[in-house]
Design an enzyme around this catalytic site. Structure first.
Site, mmCIF file in Angstrom:
data_model
loop_
_atom_site.group_PDB
_atom_site.id
_atom_site.type_symbol
_atom_site.label_atom_id
_atom_site.label_comp_id
_atom_site.label_asym_id
_atom_site.label_seq_id
_atom_site.Cartn_x
_atom_site.Cartn_y
_atom_site.Cartn_z
ATOM 1 N N HIS A 1 1.054 -0.905 -0.135
ATOM 2 C CA HIS A 1 -0.240 0.234 -0.070
ATOM 3 C C HIS A 1 0.669 1.188 -0.085
ATOM 4 C CE1 HIS A 1 0.867 -0.738 3.802
ATOM 5 N NE2 HIS A 1 0.252 0.338 4.167
ATOM 6 N N HIS B 1 1.359 3.665 2.172
ATOM 7 C CA HIS B 1 1.528 4.874 3.689
ATOM 8 C C HIS B 1 3.218 4.751 3.010
ATOM 9 C CE1 HIS B 1 -2.152 3.834 6.182
ATOM 10 N NE2 HIS B 1 -2.328 4.482 5.031
ATOM 11 N N ASP C 1 5.937 4.546 5.167
ATOM 12 C CA ASP C 1 6.720 3.885 5.492
ATOM 13 C C ASP C 1 6.819 2.138 5.402
ATOM 14 O OD1 ASP C 1 3.644 2.815 6.738
ATOM 15 O OD2 ASP C 1 4.868 1.772 9.100
ATOM 16 N N HIS C 2 5.964 2.324 3.549
ATOM 17 C CA HIS C 2 6.185 0.592 2.870
ATOM 18 C C HIS C 2 6.613 0.909 1.492
ATOM 19 C CE1 HIS C 2 3.719 -2.096 5.669
ATOM 20 N NE2 HIS C 2 3.427 -0.345 6.476
ATOM 21 N N HIS D 1 -7.577 -2.381 6.486
ATOM 22 C CA HIS D 1 -6.916 -1.768 6.507
ATOM 23 C C HIS D 1 -7.071 0.078 6.261
ATOM 24 C CE1 HIS D 1 -3.051 0.251 7.909
ATOM 25 N NE2 HIS D 1 -2.151 0.894 7.498
ATOM 26 N N ASP E 1 -0.239 -3.943 5.563
ATOM 27 C CA ASP E 1 -0.350 -3.030 7.857
ATOM 28 C C ASP E 1 -1.862 -4.181 7.634
ATOM 29 O OD1 ASP E 1 1.384 -2.593 7.603
ATOM 30 O OD2 ASP E 1 0.704 -0.653 7.948
ATOM 31 N N HIS F 1 5.914 -5.481 11.286
ATOM 32 C CA HIS F 1 5.363 -4.018 11.688
ATOM 33 C C HIS F 1 4.926 -3.868 12.871
ATOM 34 C CE1 HIS F 1 2.931 -0.703 10.754
ATOM 35 N NE2 HIS F 1 3.145 -0.763 9.782
#
Length: 305
Positions: A62, A64, A66-67, A139, A210, A268
């Site tokens: 996805h 976001h 941090d990914h 998510h 996530d 995570h």
């Protein structure tokens, strides 16, 4: 075919000195398949002695930060390495715009083709040895979980049966193992199934982060060898996990148990947790074959005999 998993980043949202942001590498048949690409992934690959040149495909769960924020740096570094074959990037709707926007703003052009494909679920990629499929999970934005699946392999070669049938050792053995019928000097035709044992199912690795606990992951991970699952919180923070669309370690363990997986790897992990032991202990009460991911952790997925 050897399949190894390397945890490049086991943290979530906030990096720490011991936990990089999310990324997992699967080494298979001399190739690297990368799942998510948090900041610092390229440095973690250097630490893990994983050649950037071996990256075959990148799967982004996805959008976001941090990914995915490690992807521009990874592409710029890979652009300095001699390479002609294409790099494939797979991800949710919007990943094409993210890759192209960064390329444009950074003024960077890879010397090799970068092929970006958007997915909403279903088959993602395939070749002669492995295939990847995805499902949407629960998510706060559209997110995919991925299943990396080795194709079914022929059964073991039965040497004694081959000798009984009078097949001379040598190239004919190899052709039969490859699924090809052979003709002997006396005119007899030997089919592969006459000398091969039952077909062996391929190994399966599922990456699901996530996400809140959801049935989609149970179905995707059914009888997987390894489930790498969101385990951001201890179970006393169930309400916070739900609010933030994540899972507790106990919830992840219940998913693993329902899916009848071989092993669960919790990842995570929130930056609030300095020790793995308490999280592992909680999860193992529900699913004993659990480990908490650590950066640069490596493990092999055994082949079925």
């Amino acid at each position: 075919m050897t399949i190894d998993i390397v945890i490049l980043g086991s943290g979530g949202a906030i990096p720490t000195l011991t936990r990089n942001l999310p990324s997992v590498a699967v080494q298979c048949d001399g190739r690297v398949f990368l799942f998510d690409c948090g900041e610092g992934t390229q440095t973690q690959m250097v630490r893990a002695k994983l050649p950037l040149s071996k990256i075959e495909r990148v799967y982004i769960s996805h959008l976001h930060g941090d990914h995915v924020m490690g992807l521009p740096g990874l592409l710029m570094t890979m652009g300095q390495i001699p390479r002609e074959r294409a790099l494939h990037i797979h991800g949710p709707p919007g990943i094409s715009e993210f890759v192209e926007g960064n390329r444009r703003f950074l003024g960077h052009q890879c010397p090799f083709p970068v092929i970006v494909t958007e997915h909403k679920g279903g088959p993602v990629s395939e070749d002669d040895t492995v295939f990847v499929e995805a499902v949407p999970v629960d998510h706060s934005c559209f997110t995919l979980a991925f299943a990396f699946q080795e194709r079914e392999r022929p059964g073991q070669f039965q040497v004694e049966e081959a000798r009984r049938l009078g097949i001379p050792p040598g190239p004919l053995y190899g052709r039969l193992q490859a699924g090809e019928a052979v003709t002997l000097r006396d005119g007899r035709v030997i089919e592969p199934e006459q000398v091969l044992g039952p077909a062996r199912r391929g190994r399966k690795i599922v990456y699901a982060t996530d996400t809140r606990p959801c049935d989609q992951v149970v179905s995707l991970a059914l009888e997987a060898d390894v489930l790498i699952h969101d385990g951001m919180f201890s179970d006393d923070l169930r309400a916070q996990a739900r609010q933030k669309h994540h899972s507790t370690v106990v919830q992840a363990a219940r998913i693993a148990r329902r899916a009848k997986v071989g092993n669960l790897v919790l990842t995570h992990i929130s930056s609030r947790y300095m020790q793995d032991g308490p999280l592992a202990a909680e999860a193992r009460k529900v699913f004993p074959a659990t480990r908490v991911a650590r950066d640069l952790m490596e493990f092999n997925v055994p082949m079925y005999k």
